[in-house]
Motif scaffolding. Structure first.
Motif, PDB file in Angstrom:
ATOM      1  N   UNK B 313       0.852  -1.186   0.000  1.00 22.49           N
ATOM      2  CA  UNK B 313       0.000   0.000   0.000  1.00 22.49           C
ATOM      3  C   UNK B 313       0.889   1.237   0.000  1.00 22.49           C
ATOM      4  N   UNK B 315       2.596   4.835   0.913  1.00 25.71           N
ATOM      5  CA  UNK B 315       2.964   5.352   2.238  1.00 25.71           C
ATOM      6  C   UNK B 315       1.907   6.235   2.885  1.00 25.71           C
ATOM      7  N   UNK B 318      -0.578   4.175   4.572  1.00 22.31           N
ATOM      8  CA  UNK B 318      -0.099   3.558   5.804  1.00 22.31           C
ATOM      9  C   UNK B 318      -0.129   4.566   6.940  1.00 22.31           C
ATOM     10  N   UNK B 319       0.287   5.798   6.652  1.00 21.13           N
ATOM     11  CA  UNK B 319       0.290   6.835   7.678  1.00 21.13           C
ATOM     12  C   UNK B 319      -1.117   7.052   8.194  1.00 21.13           C
ATOM     13  N   UNK B 322      -2.502   4.032  10.162  1.00 19.48           N
ATOM     14  CA  UNK B 322      -1.850   3.874  11.469  1.00 19.48           C
ATOM     15  C   UNK B 322      -2.453   4.829  12.489  1.00 19.48           C
ATOM     16  N   UNK B 323      -2.561   6.108  12.092  1.00 23.17           N
ATOM     17  CA  UNK B 323      -3.061   7.108  13.039  1.00 23.17           C
ATOM     18  C   UNK B 323      -4.521   6.802  13.388  1.00 23.17           C
ATOM     19  N   UNK B 326      -4.695   3.823  15.699  1.00 21.05           N
ATOM     20  CA  UNK B 326      -4.237   4.111  17.053  1.00 21.05           C
ATOM     21  C   UNK B 326      -5.292   4.876  17.825  1.00 21.05           C
ATOM     22  N   UNK B 327      -5.999   5.771  17.124  1.00 23.88           N
ATOM     23  CA  UNK B 327      -6.945   6.608  17.839  1.00 23.88           C
ATOM     24  C   UNK B 327      -8.175   5.866  18.326  1.00 23.88           C
ATOM     25  N   UNK B 373       0.031  -1.675  19.234  1.00 28.40           N
ATOM     26  CA  UNK B 373       1.366  -1.963  18.700  1.00 28.40           C
ATOM     27  C   UNK B 373       1.259  -2.422  17.251  1.00 28.40           C
ATOM     28  N   UNK B 376       1.096   0.087  14.394  1.00 29.01           N
ATOM     29  CA  UNK B 376       2.295   0.806  13.962  1.00 29.01           C
ATOM     30  C   UNK B 376       2.936   0.031  12.800  1.00 29.01           C
ATOM     31  N   UNK B 377       3.012   0.697  11.655  1.00 31.44           N
ATOM     32  CA  UNK B 377       3.465  -0.007  10.454  1.00 31.44           C
ATOM     33  C   UNK B 377       4.764  -0.783  10.655  1.00 31.44           C
ATOM     34  N   UNK B 378       5.812  -0.151  11.191  1.00 29.10           N
ATOM     35  CA  UNK B 378       7.071  -0.913  11.247  1.00 29.10           C
ATOM     36  C   UNK B 378       6.941  -2.155  12.112  1.00 29.10           C
ATOM     37  N   UNK B 379       6.184  -2.047  13.219  1.00 33.21           N
ATOM     38  CA  UNK B 379       5.981  -3.207  14.074  1.00 33.21           C
ATOM     39  C   UNK B 379       5.195  -4.277  13.335  1.00 33.21           C
ATOM     40  N   UNK B 380       4.139  -3.846  12.652  1.00 32.28           N
ATOM     41  CA  UNK B 380       3.270  -4.791  11.961  1.00 32.28           C
ATOM     42  C   UNK B 380       4.004  -5.533  10.853  1.00 32.28           C
ATOM     43  N   UNK B 381       4.944  -4.834  10.183  1.00 34.87           N
ATOM     44  CA  UNK B 381       5.670  -5.455   9.079  1.00 34.87           C
ATOM     45  C   UNK B 381       6.321  -6.762   9.548  1.00 34.87           C
TER      46      UNK B 381
END
Lengths: 261, 556
Positions: B313, B315, B318-319, B322-323, B326-327, B373, B376-381
């Motif tokens: 997807x 960027x 993804x941003x 993610x936000x 999280x909310x 957690x 969060x994209x990097x964690x999910x990757x």
């Protein structure tokens, strides 16, 4: 306060991840520690309040009356709306900083443009680390191009310069690697837990994945998207070698001019 | 507290429906009968889904694929997911408790559309039987409950088509139910009852039904397109025909992420009903609870792509996701803090309903933390499609919704049957379930972080021990249903007589006999404007009515 310090201590000493063997793995682990600390503080706090309430406010024998009629407390409610909002905002922004450092925020067209082995005009889908700027220009080394073909139920690795076909992925430590991935049949996913990277390989969408391995060793490559009956057996190995060993491996395996197709 | 119970009159209308046990097998239009039909039918499917889970855990006790053939394993995991979601949790938290309770809560004699209600229920057993029988007739679908193409296009077509048909039926049933709940809550309220006086479960069901009505049709359309791809060889999602497999994922998750809220929002509502009664305190922060539910509904519709962070997807997407994801933690967090505040300072009876509710709070908070957690994209990757995700969503749907289903059964069983459940067996059930559940799923977080993908029949031998630990937990969970089943059956005949209102609750379902008469109240419906009017104001502690010990514990 004890809770916060305890959470931070747990976060710093948590050891739940395999060895970090690529440039973005250590960045990832930083994020993991932060998330784990926040999570531990929150969970232990709520656990404490819950257990305390259940013990302290349990109905003792002989008590017939009701509890206190507290219907709400506006400042308290504002407080526990604002704090989580602030925390998730912080976590979101922080994780995007991390993501950026992993090279995930580079525009997709950029990676297509940078990549020399790419056929012009072909649509490229990038995952994490898809920008060459992260791996390529910083170290001044050109990435090692490797073509990956995922099919039921194996990964095939093709080194276009030397025309080597391999079932194991050999990469040099300390040099950026650029995988051009393609799926033949169904969706697969290329995952190296020690590199903390994963990218779906979707048929019809050639995908570029860049990373820089750091620690020599043998690490598993795992298919992480259900791809059929032998999905669990679709594993391979990535061998990270010292650059000299890698060059030896390349020369040893380069096909003689006359060889089978 | 204002409760007006008008004098009853005894004019009974002639009964057109069958009475006695036969009505539970009939096309009854009584919302209470339909609610119990949903509950029992869902529980039978839960047992079947549990057997399938057991088969999965047996296969995973050894690192090699030895218990069943690999394609059967994929059929089993597909059936397990589909049954647990579409035939157990969604019908029970919505259909069962919604049908039973909502008419009481709004002061109505039945749902807005009783016949549609019966149709919605009677779509479920055939769809479920069709789904399960596909295993014996043609082989069931093997592409997971997500049915991602091109895998779902290339696996045997018959099983996949039957899977699509039964999910379409179940989705249709869910939409009928959703329309019915919206109409009942908004239009069938007793005169004088305002929206902000409704019990919290009504708000939860209103929010859930809005999600059902908005998102389920998208799933239906997607699955119809997928079936065209399979049967008529069209190319909507088939890359080799020029289609796009990722579009399917977007459409699928546009329903299936809200589906998570369809499974947990009603559970939130049920907990909000149970806790105040047994804590003898008002529900803390009614207004913020309502706004939180609506915020979850709105946010729940715009987070679907967090299931697709590794699918290539762009960027910005993804941003955004993610936000947004999280909310969701913010309104959800408000609800949990409110429940903790409801417990605080209460007179908590530690019975099975409360224990299961508190188990739910712990499990769901844990699942929520791993959820933030995962957003969060990097964690999910790293952990996407691994056992970490398996552990996370079982903490949400089992540790969350299923714990609440059990809490609700302990809470409302006296109303359903007129008899009490055995509390000792109930506490034993809770203990076994809680320990078994955590033993089963907590270690799976580690598996995912260390590199075990989900949906595999064979795995790296280094994971064998933790998998065996997890299987022991699953065995405990299986055993935990035995005291429950025994309790439910035995108490139905020999349980202590409950009386109309064993918990001294204020919500309207308790202000009638147990079990309630066909049209809920013999007279006019009571008007309950303060459903949570428990507790004594701090400055009005009645010295005469409280014992000395009470004063002692209050520090006065």
């Amino acid at each position: 306060m004890v809770l916060v310090l305890g959470g931070l201590w747990i976060g710093q000493n948590v050891n739940l991840l395999p060895v970090d063997a690529s440039a973005n793995a250590s960045v990832y682990d930083e994020l993991f520690r932060v998330l784990f600390s926040i999570g531990a503080i929150l969970f232990l706090g709520i656990l404490g309040v819950l257990v305390f309430s259940l013990i302290q406010f349990r109905r003792r024998s002989g008590q017939l009356g009701d509890g206190l009629a507290i219907e709400g407390n506006l400042p308290l409610e504002i407080f526990w709306t604002a704090v989580p909002a602030f925390v998730v905002l912080f976590v979101g922004l922080y994780s995007f900083d991390i993501y950026d450092r992993m090279g995930g925020m580079a525009p997709l067209s950029h990676s297509a443009h940078d990549h020399h082995s790419m056929v012009a005009g072909e649509e490229v889908w990038g995952g994490i680390g898809s920008s060459s700027s992260q791996s390529g220009s910083e170290t001044g080394l050109l990435p090692v191009p490797i073509e990956v073909t995922a099919m039921q139920f194996a990964f095939l690795f093709h080194y276009p310069k030397e025309d080597i076909m391999a079932g194991e992925l050999h990469v040099p430590a300390g040099r950026p690697v650029s995988l051009k991935m393609e799926a033949k049949d169904v969706i697969h996913a290329f995952w190296v837990p020690e590199f903390r990277i994963k990218q779906d390989v979707i048929p019809g969408q050639p995908t570029v994945l860049n990373f820089t391995p750091t620690k020599p060793g043998r690490y598993p490559i795992v298919c992480a998207e259900l791809c059929g009956p032998y999905h669990g057996g679709m594993r391979s190995t990535v061998v990270v070698e010292d650059p000299e060993d890698f060059d030896t491996w390349l020369t040893n395996n380069t096909k003689a001019p006359v060889s089978e197709a | 507290m204002t409760i007006a119970i008008p004098p009853s009159d005894n004019q009974h209308a002639e009964r057109l429906q069958p009475t006695g046990w036969l009505r539970y097998f009939s096309f009854s239009v009584d919302h209470k009968v339909i609610g119990l039909q949903y509950l029992v039918c869902g529980f039978i499917f839960y047992l079947i889904g549990g057997l399938l889970a057991g088969a999965i855990r047996i296969e995973l006790t050894s690192p090699i694929s030895d218990f069943m053939p690999r394609d059967v394993y994929n059929q089993v995991l597909t059936l397990h997911g589909t049954i647990m979601i579409f035939l157990w949790i969604v019908p029970v938290v919505n259909g069962a408790f919604g049908n039973y309770l909502i008419p009481f809560y709004v002061g109505a004699r039945d749902m807005a559309f009783p016949r549609l209600n019966a149709v919605a229920f009677w779509m479920i057993p055939p769809a479920g039987l069709m789904l399960i029988s596909s295993y014996f007739i043609t082989g069931a679908a093997q592409s997971g409950w997500t049915a991602y193409p091109p895998l779902s296009i290339t696996t045997p077509a018959a099983g996949q088509i039957i899977w699509i048909l039964s999910v379409l039926f179940l989705g249709g049933s869910s939409i009928f139910g959703g329309i019915n709940f919206i109409a009942t809550i908004l239009k069938m309220r007793r005169p004088g009852l305002k929206l902000m006086q409704l019990p919290m479960y009504c708000w939860a069901m209103l929010g859930t039904s809005i999600l059902v009505v908005l998102s389920t049709p998208v799933l239906a359309g997607t699955l119809i397109l997928l079936s065209f791809d399979i049967v008529a060889h069209t190319g909507f999602f088939n890359p080799s025909m020029g289609g796009n497999a990722v579009v399917y994922q977007h459409l699928f998750w546009f329903y299936s992420h809200p589906a998570v809220y369809i499974m947990v929002l009603p559970a939130f509502g049920l907990v909000s009903e149970i806790l105040p009664v047994h804590c003898r305190k008002p529900l803390f922060g009614y207004v913020t609870m309502v706004y939180s539910i609506m915020a979850i509904v709105v946010l729940g519709l715009v987070v679907w792509a967090h299931h697709m962070f590794t699918s290539g997807t762009p960027p910005w997407m993804r941003l955004f996701f993610t936000i947004a994801t999280s909310f969701i933690a913010v309104p959800t967090g408000i609800k949990f803090f409110n429940w903790l505040a409801t417990l605080w300072g209460g007179r908590i009876t530690l019975n099975s309903a409360v224990l299961f509710s508190c188990g739910f709070i712990l499990n769901f908070v844990f699942g929520g933390i791993t959820g933030v957690a995962l957003a969060q994209v990097p964690f999910d990757i790293h952990v996407h499609d691994t056992y970490f995700v398996v552990a996370h969503f079982h903490y949400i749907v089992y540790g969350g919704s299923v714990f609440v289903i059990f809490a609700s059964i302990y809470h409302w069983y006296p109303k359903f049957t007129g008899r009490m459940l055995n509390e000792d067996l109930g506490r034993l059930h809770f203990l076994l379930t809680f320990v078994g559940f955590n033993l089963c799923f907590a270690p799976q977080h580690w598996l995912g972080l260390y590199g075990m993908p989900r949906r595999v029949a064979e795995y790296d031998p280094q994971f064998a021990f933790v998998n065996q630990l997890s299987s022991v937990g699953a065995l405990l969970m299986a055993i935990s249903t035995l005291p429950f089943l025994f309790n439910v059956v035995q108490s139905a005949f020999k349980g202590r007589i409950a009386g109309d209102n064993p918990w001294n609750a204020l919500t309207p379902e308790w202000l009638t006999s147990s079990p309630p008469p066909v049209e809920n109240w013999t007279g006019e419906a009571p008007l309950v404007t303060e459903p949570y009017g428990y507790g004594v104001p701090a400055d009005q502690l009645d010295l005469a009515a409280t014992s000395g010990r009470d004063l002692w514990t209050n520090g006065q």
